[in-house]
Design an enzyme around this catalytic site. Sequence first.
Site, PDB file in Angstrom:
ATOM      1  N   SER B  95       0.714  -1.222  -0.076  1.00  0.00           N
ATOM      2  CA  SER B  95       0.162  -0.054   0.014  1.00  0.00           C
ATOM      3  C   SER B  95       0.978   1.171  -0.034  1.00  0.00           C
ATOM      4  O   SER B  95       1.744   1.318  -0.954  1.00  0.00           O
ATOM      5  CB  SER B  95      -0.962  -0.009   1.280  1.00  0.00           C
ATOM      6  OG  SER B  95      -2.054   0.825   0.957  1.00  0.00           O
ATOM      7  N   ASP B 217      -9.131  -4.478  -6.625  1.00  0.00           N
ATOM      8  CA  ASP B 217      -8.793  -3.663  -5.499  1.00  0.00           C
ATOM      9  C   ASP B 217      -9.306  -2.548  -5.544  1.00  0.00           C
ATOM     10  O   ASP B 217      -9.175  -1.435  -6.541  1.00  0.00           O
ATOM     11  CB  ASP B 217      -7.083  -3.749  -5.489  1.00  0.00           C
ATOM     12  CG  ASP B 217      -6.502  -2.811  -4.540  1.00  0.00           C
ATOM     13  OD1 ASP B 217      -7.190  -2.273  -3.759  1.00  0.00           O
ATOM     14  OD2 ASP B 217      -5.402  -3.042  -4.194  1.00  0.00           O
ATOM     15  N   HIS B 245      -7.610  -5.401  -1.223  1.00  0.00           N
ATOM     16  CA  HIS B 245      -6.409  -4.571  -1.186  1.00  0.00           C
ATOM     17  C   HIS B 245      -5.274  -5.289  -0.262  1.00  0.00           C
ATOM     18  O   HIS B 245      -3.922  -4.660  -0.135  1.00  0.00           O
ATOM     19  CB  HIS B 245      -6.505  -3.160  -0.593  1.00  0.00           C
ATOM     20  CG  HIS B 245      -5.320  -2.086  -0.699  1.00  0.00           C
ATOM     21  ND1 HIS B 245      -4.724  -2.004  -1.865  1.00  0.00           N
ATOM     22  CD2 HIS B 245      -5.001  -1.653   0.647  1.00  0.00           C
ATOM     23  CE1 HIS B 245      -3.785  -1.087  -1.566  1.00  0.00           C
ATOM     24  NE2 HIS B 245      -3.804  -0.741  -0.192  1.00  0.00           N
TER      25      HIS B 245
END
Lengths: 394, 275
Positions: B95, B217, B245
Amino acid sequence: MTQHEFAREAFLDALLDDDPEKLYDRAPCGYLSTSPDGRIVKVNQTFLTWTGYERDELLRRSFVELLTPGGRLYHETHYAPMLRLQAAVRELALDVVRADGQRIPVLVNANLEVDDAGEPVVVRIALFDATERRGYERELLRARQQAEASERQARELAQTLQRTLLPPKEPAIPGLDVAATFQPAGDTLEIGGDFYDVFQVAEGDWVAIIGDVCGKGVEAAILTALIRDTLRAVVVGMHEPSKALSALNEVLLHHETDRFCTLVMVRMQHGPEGWTAAISSGGHPRPLLIGPDRNRDEVGGPGPLVGVLDAPEFRDERVALRAGDALVLFTDGVTESRDGAGFYGDARLRDVVGRPLESARSVVDAVFQDVVTYSGGPTRDDVAVVVLRVPEKS
Amino acid sequence: MDLHQRHHLRLSGRRDGQPMMFAHGFGCDQNMWRHVAPAFEDDFRVVLFDHVGAGNSDSSAYDFDRYASLSAYAEDIVRIVTELDLHDVVFVGHSVSAMIGVLAERMVPERFAKLVLVGPSPRYIDDEGYVGGFAEQDIHELLDSLDSNYLGWSAAMAPTIMGNPDRPALGQELTESFCRTDPDIARAFARVTFLSDNRADLALVRTPTLVLQCSNDVIAPVAVGRFVADRIPDSTFVLLDATGHCPNLSAPEETTAALAAFVRAAETEGASIAR
């Protein structure tokens, strides 16, 4: 059993045998089951009624798609990881977007069920309508943010006001070594009651005061200003500190407040034989006289609180200061600071000032540091220390 | 301050192995890697840490001014790498830490051997000719979401989980060990994460890079992952079957396999593998 009781039992039995489909579909909460990756596989009628979706529209769609964009971010960064790591989430506040685009604030509980091998099988999600609760929580949140902002303002105001009640810079007297420190009580929004002042009356003629006004806050600040201004005015042409204290007593008695103060006033005068100090205390801890040949004794004529009695008797004590002598003025924030069990006390203060210390600043710092160490953190009361020292070669 | 305490550093695996550093994203902590990192302990020196302000890091080291940009987080990585004297580092960032890794690589490229970017996004907000997936308003909505859940999302979740509400100590332990974040810090970290724009940094990456992209995602869409892989000169793009995610939690085996194929390959000469 009466007929009435029979009827009641029959009714309860009927409820026990309630149709599981109805229990599910008509539950007073939205109820969804999803695959571990979030695809909706089963949904109850309550949820469909709330959101206005047809059952077929939702099946195979992802739960996260029903959330607002901000909610999706929250889902992916918090909800999903927590569900995986802890197999459950509780009371998450999210918004579900209805078929018509309207939002319903919900509280979400979810459980992740795993099989015998520990592999995730299904996620069960219960949603509770939280429209009113959310409105209330927003108000609470706003109130909290406002309270935090006001607290910041109050703290800044108190600090600013406090600064105006103390000399703007380190007091200095020609031919004397002077140092002072003031530390307001830790974690308080209010203006404390301690103050000190050092000012000149004439050449070689100075006044130092240290005091503690009863109470805190704006009233204490007003009184501090009054005390300071009164003393600055009355000492002109009035040599004995005891007389100045009597005059101040008179002023406080006539002031529309029932507050009083404790105070030590020192008049420092330089003559042919050097510095002489005339010291008077109005209910305040008396200063310590320290120096190479001194016994660390309390000095100053003792007297009652200032602003209480109609005709108090204040007394002066005169001391001829020798090279290396120093007067240590302090407030009870020093001696009455606490470590949880006991008080700091006079004996410990005497120990600290008894060490060889080469300047007024080092005495002030040693005392203050020791008090902070003793309290194990920010002090509960204001702490003020002023040291007037005759240098070795003056 | 002690670096280990500051970042809750956890070193494991082979002492003389190639360093493999795992960085967590916004919202959680190093626990994100608990199902992936152990698979590399046999031949790598595995380095796990929490960003300052997250998990069990020393939050007293958090400074709102300093951490107002991702560079500060990248500087922290560089500090860990240099103080532990790590070389040929395989950096795995999930991320927002994907971009933090890109920034760290730009500061000390000589220290890095490979970069793995899991669910990267160089910019979350749409821009002219670029689809990040979100509008600025959405980010403010997330901040509101954080505020609404401030009432205790971390404290409220744990106690019931163990099925033991009458033994709150168990829940306490969980709350403390997973994804614990001070709400003010979470808000600040969300802001810096989702309002950043690091698109220009991608072309400057010199280290061979793997982009691991999930199929569905909502935070970092496939097009964004491809954008990242297209811009980084020596990069490989792998699309996972995993959705969401956090493939490191939802599909640890697939994630581990894709990671292993890349980090254990002797050379990665820019060949793009796409499925």
